[in-house]
Write a protein that holds these residues in place. Structure first.
Motif, PDB file in Angstrom:
ATOM      1  N   GLU A   1      -5.298  18.277  -3.254  1.00  0.00           N
ATOM      2  CA  GLU A   1      -4.937  17.785  -1.927  1.00  0.00           C
ATOM      3  C   GLU A   1      -5.324  18.852  -0.932  1.00  0.00           C
ATOM      4  O   GLU A   1      -4.962  20.025  -1.092  1.00  0.00           O
ATOM      5  CB  GLU A   1      -3.430  17.539  -1.841  1.00  0.00           C
ATOM      6  CG  GLU A   1      -2.965  16.356  -2.657  1.00  0.00           C
ATOM      7  CD  GLU A   1      -1.451  16.249  -2.642  1.00  0.00           C
ATOM      8  OE1 GLU A   1      -0.853  16.357  -1.568  1.00  0.00           O
ATOM      9  OE2 GLU A   1      -0.883  16.075  -3.734  1.00  0.00           O
TER      10      GLU A   1
ATOM     11  N   ASP B   1      -7.392  13.157   0.413  1.00  0.00           N
ATOM     12  CA  ASP B   1      -6.682  12.742  -0.780  1.00  0.00           C
ATOM     13  C   ASP B   1      -7.634  12.668  -1.974  1.00  0.00           C
ATOM     14  O   ASP B   1      -8.253  11.651  -2.216  1.00  0.00           O
ATOM     15  CB  ASP B   1      -6.040  11.372  -0.499  1.00  0.00           C
ATOM     16  CG  ASP B   1      -5.153  10.935  -1.641  1.00  0.00           C
ATOM     17  OD1 ASP B   1      -5.021  11.703  -2.613  1.00  0.00           O
ATOM     18  OD2 ASP B   1      -4.602   9.830  -1.562  1.00  0.00           O
TER      19      ASP B   1
ATOM     20  N   ASP C   1       0.839  -1.210   0.000  1.00  0.00           N
ATOM     21  CA  ASP C   1       0.000   0.000   0.000  1.00  0.00           C
ATOM     22  C   ASP C   1       0.869   1.254   0.000  1.00  0.00           C
ATOM     23  O   ASP C   1       0.582   2.234  -0.696  1.00  0.00           O
ATOM     24  CB  ASP C   1      -0.882   0.037   1.256  1.00  0.00           C
ATOM     25  CG  ASP C   1      -2.032  -0.960   1.203  1.00  0.00           C
ATOM     26  OD1 ASP C   1      -2.257  -1.546   0.133  1.00  0.00           O
ATOM     27  OD2 ASP C   1      -2.694  -1.150   2.250  1.00  0.00           O
TER      28      ASP C   1
ATOM     29  N   TYR D   1      -8.254   5.811  -5.568  1.00  0.00           N
ATOM     30  CA  TYR D   1      -7.170   5.597  -4.603  1.00  0.00           C
ATOM     31  C   TYR D   1      -6.255   4.487  -5.115  1.00  0.00           C
ATOM     32  O   TYR D   1      -6.728   3.488  -5.660  1.00  0.00           O
ATOM     33  CB  TYR D   1      -7.750   5.196  -3.241  1.00  0.00           C
ATOM     34  CG  TYR D   1      -8.680   6.239  -2.678  1.00  0.00           C
ATOM     35  CD1 TYR D   1      -8.183   7.410  -2.123  1.00  0.00           C
ATOM     36  CD2 TYR D   1     -10.069   6.050  -2.731  1.00  0.00           C
ATOM     37  CE1 TYR D   1      -9.032   8.377  -1.618  1.00  0.00           C
ATOM     38  CE2 TYR D   1     -10.923   7.018  -2.233  1.00  0.00           C
ATOM     39  CZ  TYR D   1     -10.406   8.178  -1.671  1.00  0.00           C
ATOM     40  OH  TYR D   1     -11.259   9.128  -1.191  1.00  0.00           O
TER      41      TYR D   1
ATOM     42  N   PRO E   1      -9.942   3.778  -0.216  1.00  0.00           N
ATOM     43  CA  PRO E   1      -8.572   4.062   0.210  1.00  0.00           C
ATOM     44  C   PRO E   1      -7.976   2.850   0.930  1.00  0.00           C
ATOM     45  O   PRO E   1      -8.684   2.148   1.650  1.00  0.00           O
ATOM     46  CB  PRO E   1      -8.724   5.248   1.172  1.00  0.00           C
ATOM     47  CG  PRO E   1     -10.167   5.473   1.395  1.00  0.00           C
ATOM     48  CD  PRO E   1     -10.944   4.637   0.427  1.00  0.00           C
TER      49      PRO E   1
ATOM     50  N   LEU F   1       1.170   4.238  -2.852  1.00  0.00           N
ATOM     51  CA  LEU F   1       1.019   5.685  -2.616  1.00  0.00           C
ATOM     52  C   LEU F   1       2.213   6.449  -3.179  1.00  0.00           C
ATOM     53  O   LEU F   1       2.060   7.509  -3.791  1.00  0.00           O
ATOM     54  CB  LEU F   1       0.882   5.960  -1.114  1.00  0.00           C
ATOM     55  CG  LEU F   1      -0.444   5.542  -0.479  1.00  0.00           C
ATOM     56  CD1 LEU F   1      -0.342   5.597   1.046  1.00  0.00           C
ATOM     57  CD2 LEU F   1      -1.587   6.442  -0.953  1.00  0.00           C
TER      58      LEU F   1
ATOM     59  N   ASP G   1      -3.482   4.618   3.187  1.00  0.00           N
ATOM     60  CA  ASP G   1      -4.105   5.854   2.717  1.00  0.00           C
ATOM     61  C   ASP G   1      -5.063   6.386   3.783  1.00  0.00           C
ATOM     62  O   ASP G   1      -5.075   7.578   4.094  1.00  0.00           O
ATOM     63  CB  ASP G   1      -4.875   5.560   1.419  1.00  0.00           C
ATOM     64  CG  ASP G   1      -4.861   6.761   0.469  1.00  0.00           C
ATOM     65  OD1 ASP G   1      -4.491   7.852   0.911  1.00  0.00           O
ATOM     66  OD2 ASP G   1      -5.239   6.582  -0.707  1.00  0.00           O
ATOM     67  N   ARG G   2      -5.857   5.482   4.359  1.00  0.00           N
ATOM     68  CA  ARG G   2      -6.800   5.882   5.416  1.00  0.00           C
ATOM     69  C   ARG G   2      -6.032   6.409   6.627  1.00  0.00           C
ATOM     70  O   ARG G   2      -6.449   7.365   7.275  1.00  0.00           O
ATOM     71  CB  ARG G   2      -7.651   4.686   5.856  1.00  0.00           C
ATOM     72  CG  ARG G   2      -8.770   4.320   4.902  1.00  0.00           C
ATOM     73  CD  ARG G   2      -9.821   3.462   5.589  1.00  0.00           C
ATOM     74  NE  ARG G   2      -9.287   2.262   6.222  1.00  0.00           N
ATOM     75  CZ  ARG G   2      -9.020   1.113   5.584  1.00  0.00           C
ATOM     76  NH1 ARG G   2      -9.253   1.017   4.272  1.00  0.00           N
ATOM     77  NH2 ARG G   2      -8.535   0.075   6.211  1.00  0.00           N
TER      78      ARG G   2
END
Ligand code: ZN
Length: 624
Positions: A527, A519, A365, A604, A506, A369, A510-511
């Motif tokens: 952003e 995001d 993950d 995402y 997400p 990103l 990300d969360r």
């Protein structure tokens, strides 16, 4: 006046005509009184050997590991010089604000200096010069509380330092100690004499709440953690297990070490500048107060200590020749930061996974990103990766606004992708027999030593890679450093059996970031903070095309007061539709509605498996 061009003649003349100048490198005594650390003022006194005439002293300017001339000279105060009991005249150099000239009278052979370092009183970021002291703890960076005489290399000057701490504060440091004493609860530490470069490389962490956790015995490796509360130190057992694994996995990765012992100096405070700085025998890493006890905070900071620890090998032991300057005055050249920081960043992510600080899925993950952000960086059309390193002294201090168009210090994240690509090529070319671990053994490994410095150039990196597997490494790196896209270098991810894909959920990582940060970067190119403040917009994407820019503030979405949930719901509802997304935005006291023609929903990034290729990434992340 013209000096002789024959060095020998000049030396003889100099020796006979200036007998008072010390023939041996001077030995300086330094006393730092940190007992007022909670007031954020540090007092220091120095005894510096001198002779009559101009004594030129430097305040450290180019700070190792910060790759910039960011020594906090503006916070140097209370500067006074004495000799023979008399106050001396001094003047700052007109061409360099870090240089001080002191007028030493005839007959004197020592100057006593007094100075104060004013640590930021109101919260400030900015690496080691940022906020470093609270009511309960402090980090002491020696470069901030000393001066050093011109004419010698940092490793030629000997400093005998001592340090007084606030009452009942404990401490941790890699700097060897000669003795300690205590009066009214205040500890005074006398350190063994050390070269100036070792002193500056050996910070002290101190605080009321300080926990020492041993991670390994041979060599001694420990965490010295200072926090703003006792509760912040009470982390679950798995945390200590993961950091023990980190030490074990790093030894396996490199096959040797280059320190006498190693101290992870970790600050847990919401009132210190959050960052990490590397040293040979310690780091100086600073996260929020709940950085060890909060699971989400742990996840987001999981690669920090692995990164700083890797620097003991890559950055401190092996260092680009142009970054290995003899003192803190000579400018550093940052062109090889794609190795110094880029390889460190890649190995930090690998070790975070191998030690269990992140699961393989969290690591993927995280990588997704990184890849997505770089794949939406239109600034690469004008600024190549090499220039992000060349311009690092400026880019480290760039604002977040316009990040995607200006670019930032992308040699961290983009070279995480590039060194993954190198790892994948090594594995492919050697049919699985070799990996980046072999490169680390060759380049950074045996024999084990104390702190040592072995410099390298671009050619040395290419030659070492070729010793692992023959390949056009020169061509590979030249292309990686000078291309203008389009898009991020995804060859490593794709070669490792994975692809970057976008969906509407997400990821866990990300969360985790999303607490104060919204995001919409891969949908609207926007952003923003959760109060609606716009951090950045991506050139060429819907928000920017509609006329929105960084620094503005999102007030309402489709007529309803903005909140992160309102924006997400509007993106979801508009997917596949035809109506516009109406964003009411405040800009310098004026309000305006921007109509955005976007119907792609939320997006995402994730990594998804490409079953047509072997899964090298899972192999890379596996504990050895
Ligand atoms: Zn680094």
């Amino acid at each position: 006046m013209k000096l002789s061009r024959i060095p020998g003649v000049f030396c003889l003349i100099a020796l006979f005509s200036l007998p008072a100048w010390p023939a041996a490198p001077p030995s300086v005594t330094l006393f730092v009184d940190a007992s007022s650390a909670p007031r954020k003022i540090f007092h220091a006194t120095l005894k510096i050997p001198a002779s009559a005439g101009d004594l030129t002293l430097y305040y450290p300017k180019w700070i190792p590991g910060e790759h910039a001339p960011d020594g906090p000279v503006v916070d140097l105060a209370g500067l006074k010089f004495y000799a023979g009991g008399k106050l001396l005249k001094w003047r700052r150099d007109l061409l360099d604000g870090f240089t001080i000239h002191v007028d030493v009278p005839a007959g004197e052979n020592e100057v006593n200096a007094e100075l104060d370092f004013l640590s930021p009183a109101v919260f400030e970021g900015g690496f080691s010069a940022g906020s470093s002291a609270t009511d309960k703890m402090a980090v002491i960076s020696w470069n901030q509380v000393l001066l050093y005489p011109k004419g010698w290399k940092a490793d030629e000057l000997t400093y005998t330092a001592s340090l007084k701490l606030p009452a009942n504060w404990k401490y941790g440091t890699p700097l060897p100690i000669a003795s300690t004493s205590e009066r009214n609860g205040e500890t005074e530490i006398k350190f063994q004499p050390a070269p100036l470069n070792t002193l500056v490389d050996s910070p002290v962490i101190t605080g009321e709440f300080l926990k020492v956790v041993k991670l390994a015995d041979d060599p001694l490796t420990e965490m010295d953690i200072a926090a703003d509360s006792a509760a912040a130190l009470d982390a679950p057992q798995e945390v200590w297990d993961h950091y023990r694994n980190l030490v074990e996995q790093a030894q396996k990765l490199f096959g040797a070490h280059h320190y006498r012992d190693y101290h992870f100096l970790l600050s847990l405070s919401d009132h210190v500048a959050h960052f990490g700085l590397e040293h040979h025998e310690s780091d100086d890493s600073r996260v929020g107060e709940r950085g060890l006890v909060d699971e989400n905070d742990r996840k987001l900071e999981a690669t920090l200590l692995p990164h700083e620890y890797v620097h003991s090998w890559n950055g401190k032991y092996r260092r680009p020749a142009d970054l290995a300057t003899p003192d803190y005055q000579q400018p550093m050249q940052d062109d090889l930061l794609w190795v110094y920081e880029g390889l460190t960043n890649y190995l930090g992510t690998v070790l975070a996974a191998r030690s269990g600080l992140l699961t393989a899925e969290q690591s993927r993950d995280d990588l997704a990103l990184t890849a997505a952000a770089l794949d939406h960086t239109p600034g690469r059309t004008w600024r190549n990766l090499q220039d992000t390193a060349d311009a690092a002294p400026e880019l480290y201090f760039a604002p977040q606004a316009w990040h995607s168009w200006r670019r930032g210090v992308d040699f961290y994240d983009e070279d995480t992708l590039n060194w993954l690509w190198v790892d994948v090529i090594i594995r492919q070319q050697s049919k699985g027999a070799k990996s980046i671990d072999d490169f680390c053994h060759l380049f950074h490994g045996a024999p084990s030593t104390g702190p040592a410095l072995k410099t390298y150039t671009f050619d040395d990196v290419v030659n070492a890679l070729n010793q692992i597997v023959p390949y056009d490494w020169r061509g590979f790196w030249t292309e990686r450093l000078t291309n203008h896209g389009p898009g991020a270098p995804l060859g490593g991810i794709e070669g490792s059996g994975w692809k970057v894909a976008y969906d509407e959920s997400p990821s866990e990582m990300d969360r985790g970031i999303g607490e104060h940060f919204i995001d919409a970067a891969y949908s609207l190119g926007l952003e923003l903070r959760d109060d609606g403040g716009i951090i950045d917009t991506t050139e060429g994407m819907p928000a920017a095309l509609a006329g929105i820019g960084p620094g503005m503030k999102l007030v309402a979405v489709n007529g309803r007061q903005y909140s992160p949930d309102v924006l997400r719901a509007a993106l979801k509802a508009g997917k596949g539709g035809t109506g516009s997304l109406d964003l009411l935005v405040e800009n310098t006291d004026y309000f305006k509605t921007y109509k955005i023609d976007y119907h792609g929903g939320e997006r995402y990034p994730h990594l998804v498996r490409d079953e047509s290729k072997p899964d090298l990434l899972t192999e890379i992340y596996k504990a050895k």
